[in-house]
Scaffold this motif. Sequence first.
Motif, PDB file in Angstrom:
ATOM      1  N   GLU A 155      57.563  62.293  33.357  1.00  0.00           N
ATOM      2  CA  GLU A 155      56.853  63.574  33.292  1.00  0.00           C
ATOM      3  C   GLU A 155      55.346  63.382  33.139  1.00  0.00           C
ATOM      4  N   LYS A 156      54.928  62.459  32.318  1.00  0.00           N
ATOM      5  CA  LYS A 156      53.492  62.225  32.102  1.00  0.00           C
ATOM      6  C   LYS A 156      52.830  61.749  33.389  1.00  0.00           C
ATOM      7  N   THR A 157      53.498  60.853  34.100  1.00  0.00           N
ATOM      8  CA  THR A 157      52.960  60.346  35.362  1.00  0.00           C
ATOM      9  C   THR A 157      52.844  61.482  36.374  1.00  0.00           C
ATOM     10  N   TRP A 158      53.888  62.313  36.455  1.00  0.00           N
ATOM     11  CA  TRP A 158      53.866  63.429  37.407  1.00  0.00           C
ATOM     12  C   TRP A 158      52.744  64.410  37.075  1.00  0.00           C
ATOM     13  N   GLN A 159      52.569  64.737  35.808  1.00  0.00           N
ATOM     14  CA  GLN A 159      51.535  65.687  35.417  1.00  0.00           C
ATOM     15  C   GLN A 159      50.142  65.163  35.764  1.00  0.00           C
ATOM     16  N   MET A 160      49.911  63.877  35.545  1.00  0.00           N
ATOM     17  CA  MET A 160      48.607  63.313  35.888  1.00  0.00           C
ATOM     18  C   MET A 160      48.375  63.359  37.389  1.00  0.00           C
ATOM     19  N   PHE A 161      49.423  63.047  38.145  1.00  0.00           N
ATOM     20  CA  PHE A 161      49.330  63.133  39.601  1.00  0.00           C
ATOM     21  C   PHE A 161      49.025  64.559  40.040  1.00  0.00           C
ATOM     22  N   TRP A 162      49.782  65.517  39.483  1.00  0.00           N
ATOM     23  CA  TRP A 162      49.645  66.912  39.901  1.00  0.00           C
ATOM     24  C   TRP A 162      48.242  67.445  39.600  1.00  0.00           C
ATOM     25  N   LEU A 163      47.772  67.178  38.403  1.00  0.00           N
ATOM     26  CA  LEU A 163      46.446  67.650  38.019  1.00  0.00           C
ATOM     27  C   LEU A 163      45.366  67.041  38.910  1.00  0.00           C
ATOM     28  N   SER A 164      45.529  65.768  39.216  1.00  0.00           N
ATOM     29  CA  SER A 164      44.517  65.086  40.019  1.00  0.00           C
ATOM     30  C   SER A 164      44.556  65.484  41.480  1.00  0.00           C
ATOM     31  N   THR A 165      45.754  65.520  42.074  1.00  0.00           N
ATOM     32  CA  THR A 165      45.884  65.695  43.515  1.00  0.00           C
ATOM     33  C   THR A 165      45.955  67.154  43.943  1.00  0.00           C
ATOM     34  N   VAL A 166      46.697  67.960  43.213  1.00  0.00           N
ATOM     35  CA  VAL A 166      46.907  69.352  43.606  1.00  0.00           C
ATOM     36  C   VAL A 166      45.868  70.273  42.977  1.00  0.00           C
ATOM     37  N   GLU A 167      45.665  70.141  41.656  1.00  0.00           N
ATOM     38  CA  GLU A 167      44.713  71.019  40.982  1.00  0.00           C
ATOM     39  C   GLU A 167      43.290  70.469  41.003  1.00  0.00           C
ATOM     40  N   GLU A 168      43.138  69.225  41.438  1.00  0.00           N
ATOM     41  CA  GLU A 168      41.822  68.594  41.611  1.00  0.00           C
ATOM     42  C   GLU A 168      41.003  68.595  40.318  1.00  0.00           C
TER      43      GLU A 168
END
Length: 208
Positions: A155-168
């Motif tokens: 979950e932590k890895t996914w959240q970091m990815f999502w914030l970085s890639t999708v929410e920029e």
Amino acid sequence: MKPDEPSNPPSQPRSELATRSSMIFDLKEVSEERWNSFVLVYTPLLKFWIRKKNIPSAAEDDILQESLQSIFAGIGNFERDSSKGEFRGWLRTIVQRRVADYFRSLPPGKRAPQEVLDALVVPEQKDADEIEGEQQILDEVKARAMELVRQSTAEKTWQMFWLSTVEEVPTSEIAKQFGVTTAAVRVAKQRVLKRLKELMVDDLAEDS
């Protein structure tokens, strides 16, 4: 079986998915895990093409299974060659051929004329409604790939990815939020992107 020779989802990371995928390679190696992932992710697209041919609903699943069998049997012969069409065109041609086989199997009185059957395996000009409908299905395909990766990612890895890639969100802010280094954020992002790239074949990712 002879292989065929084919002449509201979440926001998607875009250009970062447009890269060479290992999906085709893994399918050629008959990876059971990758094949199961392929079936889960791409079934909506195959069904869309089948339904566009006005197939009776009772026959849709049979044609889908026959199409998947042909894809599995023929994937070893697929070679990426722009002069012969991309992977999506290859898949579409297989579906069209299985649809044509279905109509040929009907009793003579219900069978379509030969010229109609021949036309089924020729890529037709798409109208605006079909282009829009196919794009919606492609969005579903990408959403399925995202969900498949999310389910198998910490979950932590996914959240970091999502914030970085999708929410920029800036990398420094993500690092501060999770109490990690900026390098750790970049590693998490690349780890998830790598898994997404393994599921997304190039010409589908590039439509994003």
